[in-house]
Design an enzyme around this catalytic site. Structure first.
Site, PDB file in Angstrom:
ATOM      1  N   ARG A 226       0.965  -1.198  -0.125  1.00 16.58           N
ATOM      2  CA  ARG A 226      -0.218  -0.149   0.110  1.00 16.58           C
ATOM      3  C   ARG A 226       0.856   1.339   0.126  1.00 16.58           C
ATOM      4  NH1 ARG A 226      -5.156  -1.976   3.806  1.00 16.58           N
ATOM      5  NH2 ARG A 226      -6.313  -2.832   1.939  1.00 16.58           N
TER       6      ARG A 226
ATOM      7  N   LYS B 218     -19.044 -16.447   1.742  1.00 17.96           N
ATOM      8  CA  LYS B 218     -20.560 -16.070   1.923  1.00 17.96           C
ATOM      9  C   LYS B 218     -21.257 -15.482   0.886  1.00 17.96           C
ATOM     10  CE  LYS B 218     -21.543 -14.856   6.141  1.00 17.96           C
ATOM     11  NZ  LYS B 218     -21.742 -13.787   7.268  1.00 17.96           N
TER      12      LYS B 218
ATOM     13  N   GLY C 257     -10.277  -8.517  -1.873  1.00 21.17           N
ATOM     14  CA  GLY C 257      -8.933  -8.763  -1.111  1.00 21.17           C
ATOM     15  C   GLY C 257      -8.348 -10.134  -1.097  1.00 21.17           C
TER      16      GLY C 257
ATOM     17  N   GLY D  96     -13.454  -3.817   0.259  1.00 22.27           N
ATOM     18  CA  GLY D  96     -14.815  -3.293   0.420  1.00 22.27           C
ATOM     19  C   GLY D  96     -15.217  -2.098  -0.638  1.00 22.27           C
TER      20      GLY D  96
HETATM   21  P1  ADP Z   1     -12.826 -11.765  -1.513  1.00 20.73           P
HETATM   22  O1  ADP Z   1     -12.021 -11.027  -0.302  1.00 20.73           O
HETATM   23  O2  ADP Z   1     -11.791 -11.543  -2.709  1.00 20.73           O
HETATM   24  O3  ADP Z   1     -14.057 -10.782  -1.606  1.00 20.73           O
HETATM   25  P2  ADP Z   1     -14.125 -13.577   0.065  1.00 20.73           P
HETATM   26  O4  ADP Z   1     -13.684 -12.899   1.158  1.00 20.73           O
HETATM   27  O5  ADP Z   1     -15.385 -13.320  -0.348  1.00 20.73           O
HETATM   28  O6  ADP Z   1     -13.322 -13.023  -1.142  1.00 20.73           O
HETATM   29  O7  ADP Z   1     -13.609 -14.968   0.123  1.00 20.73           O
HETATM   30  C1  ADP Z   1     -12.537 -15.654   0.376  1.00 20.73           C
HETATM   31  C2  ADP Z   1     -12.636 -16.715   1.510  1.00 20.73           C
HETATM   32  O8  ADP Z   1     -13.455 -17.590   0.770  1.00 20.73           O
HETATM   33  C3  ADP Z   1     -11.172 -17.420   1.390  1.00 20.73           C
HETATM   34  O9  ADP Z   1     -10.588 -17.282   2.654  1.00 20.73           O
HETATM   35  C4  ADP Z   1     -11.832 -18.983   1.065  1.00 20.73           C
HETATM   36  O10 ADP Z   1     -10.968 -19.905   1.944  1.00 20.73           O
HETATM   37  C5  ADP Z   1     -13.000 -19.214   1.439  1.00 20.73           C
HETATM   38  N1  ADP Z   1     -13.664 -19.984   0.577  1.00 20.73           N
HETATM   39  C6  ADP Z   1     -13.398 -20.458  -0.632  1.00 20.73           C
HETATM   40  N2  ADP Z   1     -14.077 -21.670  -1.090  1.00 20.73           N
HETATM   41  C7  ADP Z   1     -14.849 -22.052   0.108  1.00 20.73           C
HETATM   42  C8  ADP Z   1     -15.380 -23.060   0.508  1.00 20.73           C
HETATM   43  N3  ADP Z   1     -15.717 -24.066  -0.487  1.00 20.73           N
HETATM   44  N4  ADP Z   1     -15.733 -23.328   1.864  1.00 20.73           N
HETATM   45  C9  ADP Z   1     -15.432 -22.455   2.782  1.00 20.73           C
HETATM   46  N5  ADP Z   1     -14.588 -21.088   2.534  1.00 20.73           N
HETATM   47  C10 ADP Z   1     -14.311 -20.893   1.171  1.00 20.73           C
HETATM   48 MG    MG Z   2     -12.339 -11.433   1.577  1.00 23.22          MG
END
Ligand code: ADP
Ligand code: MG
Length: 394
Positions: A35, A201, A350, A373
């Protein structure tokens, strides 16, 4: 169009730049300085054009006295000094005589970093509630305000939104690049436009799905998020992650956009995330004890077929628990397919950005958006307060 730093004469002006120096720290040591590096082009441009640069940034959260030392920005001033190869002055106070003296003794081309803006949260949460008096005070220290803290653009705080109301304002190079890239891919009229969503989620991404499903031709869903969609279609998901409260939403979106949504057909399952006993199963064969942690080979193949004619892609969320070496394949293979086939791809989120750095080559993507975010809200179609407050070009 928003004004940028290039729209201003900076010579001898006190230019306040809001940067994102919210770096990860462990016991006062910066563990990742990305950053800081990303803020440098705007800071350099300002000093090269004769500005007196005043930097504002938050670091972590400040709720109680003990958070002050933990979130001291001083180590960042040292790291910045090394990276920019120039002295960086530091004001330990966010207001008052010491700060004002340091500001008034700044010469052109010099840099002053002010202590963590969230020190002002300790009493009355002044920074985070966008306190007017504080915003006015910080504005009184400078002549021009530049917002280059993309990662906080979705927040309405005194140091990014409040202050902009009292000074001529513009965006820095980092914010400019982010919004140009995201607007660019969203607004171009090329199809098929494929969105890939994954991650943990559904709940966090409902608004993104609602916005993008209208614009895209196909939505491929993997990761943990897929299980709530699969459950909504009455498939067995065993003990895989389920987001019960989003079930109704999934049902609704599946029935409205049935032909656009592609779900996994197989996956890698295990009894727990720590077990190395992993098997490949078709979704319909999932047993009650199975937990799914990655998309399977048939799903990878299916997603590749769906991507074969794609003209542009947005990815948000990894296809599996990529932090675990057992469950990297799905995410890695999809990235590889996109880069091998030179498909214009924007990655947001992220963890998604981290997964690209870990499993692929970030330079092969159209854009890796770093503002977790902020990017999510941008993809939701929300106008970010940190950007909307900035002056328009005439
Ligand atoms: P981003 O930060 O890119 O928006 P998220 O925070 O929504 O992504 O999701 C990332 C997390 O999702 C990772 O830590 C990963 O381990 C988890 N994840 C991916 N697939 C699964 C799964 N099948 N079950 C549980 N967690 C998962
Ligand atoms: Mg995330």
């Amino acid at each position: 169009m928003k004004k940028t730093i290039k729209d201003y004469q900076l010579e001898n002006k006190k230019v306040i730049i809001r940067v994102d120096f919210n770096v990860p720290m462990k016991e006062g040591i910066i563990t990742d300085d990305t950053r800081i590096k990303r803020a440098i082009p705007t800071i350099k441009y300002a000093i090269e054009n004769g500005a007196k640069v005043i930097l504002l940034s938050h670091l972590g959260k400040v709720k109680e006295e003990s958070d002050l030392q933990k979130n001291d920005l001083y180590p960042v001033s040292i790291r910045l000094q090394e990276l920019i190869e120039k002295e960086v002055f530091f004001s330990n106070k966010t207001r008052g005589k010491e700060l004002e003296e340091k500001v008034s003794s700044l010469k052109k081309g010099e840099i002053l970093l002010i202590q963590n803006t969230r020190y002002e949260d300790l009493i009355g949460k002044k920074e985070s509630t966008c306190n007017e008096e504080l915003a006015k005070y910080w504005a009184s220290l400078g002549d021009i305000f530049i917002n280059d803290a993309y990662g906080t653009c979705h927040r309405k705080h005194a140091s990014n939104v409040g202050i902009a109301n009292y000074l001529p304002s513009g965006i820095g190079f980092l914010v400019e690049e982010e919004i140009n890239k995201i607007d660019g891919i969203l607004e171009e009229d090329t199809h098929p436009f494929v969105v890939i969503m994954g991650g943990a989620k559904v709940h966090d991404k409902i608004k993104v799905i609602k916005n993008l499903i209208q614009k895209c031709d196909l939505l491929l869903i993997g990761g943990g998020m897929a299980y709530t969609f699969l459950a909504a279609r009455n498939y067995p998901i065993g003990k895989s992650i389920l987001d019960e409260e989003s079930m109704e939403f999934c049902k609704e979106i599946l029935s409205t956009y049935e032909e656009k949504i592609i779900l996994p057909i197989d996956h890698l399952v295990s009894g727990s995330i720590t077990s190395d006993k992993v098997s490949i199963k078709r979704i319909c064969d999932t047993t009650e004890l199975d937990m799914g942690f990655d998309i399977g080979p048939q799903t990878i193949q299916l997603f590749k077929e769906k991507l074969s004619s794609a003209k542009r892609v947005i990815i948000n969320g990894p296809m599996g628990c990529f932090e675990n070496p057992n469950y990297q394949e799905g995410t890695k293979e999809i990235y590889q397919y996109l880069t091998d086939n030179h498909i214009k791809t924007l990655v947001g989120g992220g963890d998604s950005a981290a997964s690209v750095n870990q499993l692929s080559n970030p330079n092969k993507f159209y854009h890796i958006s770093t503002g977790g975010g902020a990017t999510l809200e941008y993809l939701e179609g929300t106008v970010l307060p940190g950007i909307s407050v900035i002056d328009e070009k005439k």
